[in-house]
Design a protein around this motif. Structure first.
Motif, PDB file in Angstrom:
ATOM      1  N   ILE A 138       0.866  -1.182   0.000  1.00 18.51           N
ATOM      2  CA  ILE A 138       0.000   0.000   0.000  1.00 18.51           C
ATOM      3  C   ILE A 138       0.905   1.236   0.000  1.00 18.51           C
ATOM      4  CG2 ILE A 138      -1.692   1.321   1.338  1.00 18.51           C
ATOM      5  CD1 ILE A 138      -2.628  -1.278   2.567  1.00 18.51           C
ATOM      6  N   PRO A 139       0.553   2.269  -0.768  1.00 19.04           N
ATOM      7  CA  PRO A 139       1.376   3.499  -0.761  1.00 19.04           C
ATOM      8  C   PRO A 139       1.542   4.058   0.656  1.00 19.04           C
ATOM      9  CG  PRO A 139      -0.289   3.599  -2.491  1.00 19.04           C
ATOM     10  CD  PRO A 139      -0.588   2.374  -1.674  1.00 19.04           C
ATOM     11  N   ASP A 140       2.701   4.639   0.925  1.00 22.28           N
ATOM     12  CA  ASP A 140       3.002   5.163   2.264  1.00 22.28           C
ATOM     13  C   ASP A 140       2.068   6.288   2.693  1.00 22.28           C
ATOM     14  OD1 ASP A 140       5.055   3.359   2.684  1.00 22.28           O
ATOM     15  OD2 ASP A 140       6.590   4.717   1.914  1.00 22.28           O
ATOM     16  N   ASP A 141       1.431   6.975   1.729  1.00 26.62           N
ATOM     17  CA  ASP A 141       0.536   8.080   2.096  1.00 26.62           C
ATOM     18  C   ASP A 141      -0.911   7.621   2.312  1.00 26.62           C
ATOM     19  OD1 ASP A 141      -0.034   7.534  -0.564  1.00 26.62           O
ATOM     20  OD2 ASP A 141       0.025   9.626  -1.204  1.00 26.62           O
ATOM     21  N   TRP A 142      -1.166   6.309   2.218  1.00 22.63           N
ATOM     22  CA  TRP A 142      -2.508   5.772   2.492  1.00 22.63           C
ATOM     23  C   TRP A 142      -2.814   5.959   3.968  1.00 22.63           C
ATOM     24  CZ3 TRP A 142      -4.055   1.666   5.676  1.00 22.63           C
ATOM     25  CH2 TRP A 142      -5.358   1.207   5.499  1.00 22.63           C
ATOM     26  N   THR A 143      -4.072   6.227   4.278  1.00 28.41           N
ATOM     27  CA  THR A 143      -4.491   6.378   5.673  1.00 28.41           C
ATOM     28  C   THR A 143      -5.690   5.491   5.958  1.00 28.41           C
ATOM     29  OG1 THR A 143      -5.902   8.270   5.128  1.00 28.41           O
ATOM     30  CG2 THR A 143      -3.646   8.756   5.863  1.00 28.41           C
ATOM     31  N   CYS A 144      -5.913   5.223   7.217  1.00 28.07           N
ATOM     32  CA  CYS A 144      -7.051   4.416   7.648  1.00 28.07           C
ATOM     33  C   CYS A 144      -8.340   5.054   7.123  1.00 28.07           C
ATOM     34  CB  CYS A 144      -7.079   4.351   9.179  1.00 28.07           C
ATOM     35  SG  CYS A 144      -8.523   3.487   9.846  1.00 28.07           S
ATOM     36  N   PRO A 145      -9.194   4.269   6.444  1.00 27.58           N
ATOM     37  CA  PRO A 145     -10.421   4.845   5.892  1.00 27.58           C
ATOM     38  C   PRO A 145     -11.446   5.234   6.952  1.00 27.58           C
ATOM     39  CG  PRO A 145     -10.343   2.485   5.485  1.00 27.58           C
ATOM     40  CD  PRO A 145      -9.021   2.870   6.074  1.00 27.58           C
ATOM     41  N   VAL A 146     -11.247   4.803   8.186  1.00 33.05           N
ATOM     42  CA  VAL A 146     -12.191   5.134   9.251  1.00 33.05           C
ATOM     43  C   VAL A 146     -11.761   6.371  10.030  1.00 33.05           C
ATOM     44  CG1 VAL A 146     -13.257   4.305  11.395  1.00 33.05           C
ATOM     45  CG2 VAL A 146     -12.943   2.738   9.464  1.00 33.05           C
ATOM     46  N   CYS A 147     -10.481   6.393  10.474  1.00 29.03           N
ATOM     47  CA  CYS A 147     -10.062   7.485  11.362  1.00 29.03           C
ATOM     48  C   CYS A 147      -8.943   8.357  10.797  1.00 29.03           C
ATOM     49  CB  CYS A 147      -9.645   6.937  12.722  1.00 29.03           C
ATOM     50  SG  CYS A 147      -8.077   6.049  12.711  1.00 29.03           S
ATOM     51  N   GLY A 148      -8.365   7.971   9.666  1.00 40.53           N
ATOM     52  CA  GLY A 148      -7.321   8.790   9.045  1.00 40.53           C
ATOM     53  C   GLY A 148      -5.916   8.559   9.576  1.00 40.53           C
ATOM     54  N   ALA A 149      -5.741   7.537  10.424  1.00 38.37           N
ATOM     55  CA  ALA A 149      -4.405   7.243  10.951  1.00 38.37           C
ATOM     56  C   ALA A 149      -3.489   6.753   9.829  1.00 38.37           C
ATOM     57  CB  ALA A 149      -4.506   6.182  12.044  1.00 38.37           C
ATOM     58  N   GLY A 150      -2.188   6.966   9.983  1.00 38.79           N
ATOM     59  CA  GLY A 150      -1.220   6.543   8.988  1.00 38.79           C
ATOM     60  C   GLY A 150      -0.862   5.072   9.129  1.00 38.79           C
ATOM     61  N   LYS A 151      -0.119   4.560   8.153  1.00 39.56           N
ATOM     62  CA  LYS A 151       0.289   3.153   8.178  1.00 39.56           C
ATOM     63  C   LYS A 151       1.077   2.788   9.428  1.00 39.56           C
ATOM     64  CE  LYS A 151       1.780   0.920   4.581  1.00 39.56           C
ATOM     65  NZ  LYS A 151       2.574   0.539   3.392  1.00 39.56           N
ATOM     66  N   ASP A 152       1.779   3.759  10.011  1.00 33.78           N
ATOM     67  CA  ASP A 152       2.569   3.502  11.225  1.00 33.78           C
ATOM     68  C   ASP A 152       1.689   3.142  12.424  1.00 33.78           C
ATOM     69  OD1 ASP A 152       4.855   4.021   9.793  1.00 33.78           O
ATOM     70  OD2 ASP A 152       5.112   6.043  10.577  1.00 33.78           O
ATOM     71  N   ASP A 153       0.388   3.446  12.337  1.00 30.11           N
ATOM     72  CA  ASP A 153      -0.529   3.173  13.429  1.00 30.11           C
ATOM     73  C   ASP A 153      -1.249   1.831  13.272  1.00 30.11           C
ATOM     74  OD1 ASP A 153      -0.128   5.558  14.971  1.00 30.11           O
ATOM     75  OD2 ASP A 153      -1.206   6.644  13.429  1.00 30.11           O
ATOM     76  N   PHE A 154      -0.711   0.958  12.414  1.00 33.44           N
ATOM     77  CA  PHE A 154      -1.291  -0.369  12.216  1.00 33.44           C
ATOM     78  C   PHE A 154      -0.353  -1.429  12.776  1.00 33.44           C
ATOM     79  CE2 PHE A 154      -4.026   1.913   9.479  1.00 33.44           C
ATOM     80  CZ  PHE A 154      -5.110   1.125   9.180  1.00 33.44           C
ATOM     81  N   GLU A 155      -0.964  -2.515  13.286  1.00 25.83           N
ATOM     82  CA  GLU A 155      -0.194  -3.641  13.788  1.00 25.83           C
ATOM     83  C   GLU A 155      -0.697  -4.923  13.134  1.00 25.83           C
ATOM     84  OE1 GLU A 155      -0.825  -3.721  17.995  1.00 25.83           O
ATOM     85  OE2 GLU A 155      -2.908  -4.387  17.809  1.00 25.83           O
ATOM     86  N   GLU A 156       0.205  -5.873  13.004  1.00 21.03           N
ATOM     87  CA  GLU A 156      -0.161  -7.163  12.412  1.00 21.03           C
ATOM     88  C   GLU A 156      -1.071  -7.927  13.354  1.00 21.03           C
ATOM     89  OE1 GLU A 156       2.198 -11.199  11.336  1.00 21.03           O
ATOM     90  OE2 GLU A 156       3.198  -9.317  10.823  1.00 21.03           O
ATOM     91  N   VAL A 157      -2.079  -8.600  12.790  1.00 26.77           N
ATOM     92  CA  VAL A 157      -2.965  -9.436  13.613  1.00 26.77           C
ATOM     93  C   VAL A 157      -2.750 -10.899  13.323  1.00 26.77           C
ATOM     94  CG1 VAL A 157      -5.001  -8.281  14.484  1.00 26.77           C
ATOM     95  CG2 VAL A 157      -4.777  -8.582  12.079  1.00 26.77           C
TER      96      VAL A 157
END
Length: 52
Positions: A33-52
């Protein structure tokens, strides 16, 4: 492919579904996913995601 969850709002990115509304085709791994993609719900950046 691994799923990733937004630590801010809990949105889960599923690579099989992608995020077509925001330009991410189904089958796109989280790493591709492009680095400038954000969470579609809250707008957080990719750095705010964790693997599940």
């Amino acid at each position: 492919m691994k799923k990733y969850r937004c630590v801010i709002c809990g949105y889960e990115y599923d690579p099989e579904a992608g995020d077509p509304a925001n330009g991410v085709e189904p089958g796109t791994s989280f790493e591709d996913i492009p680095d400038d993609w954000t969470c579609p719900v809250c707008g957080a950046g990719k750095d705010d995601f964790e693997e599940v």
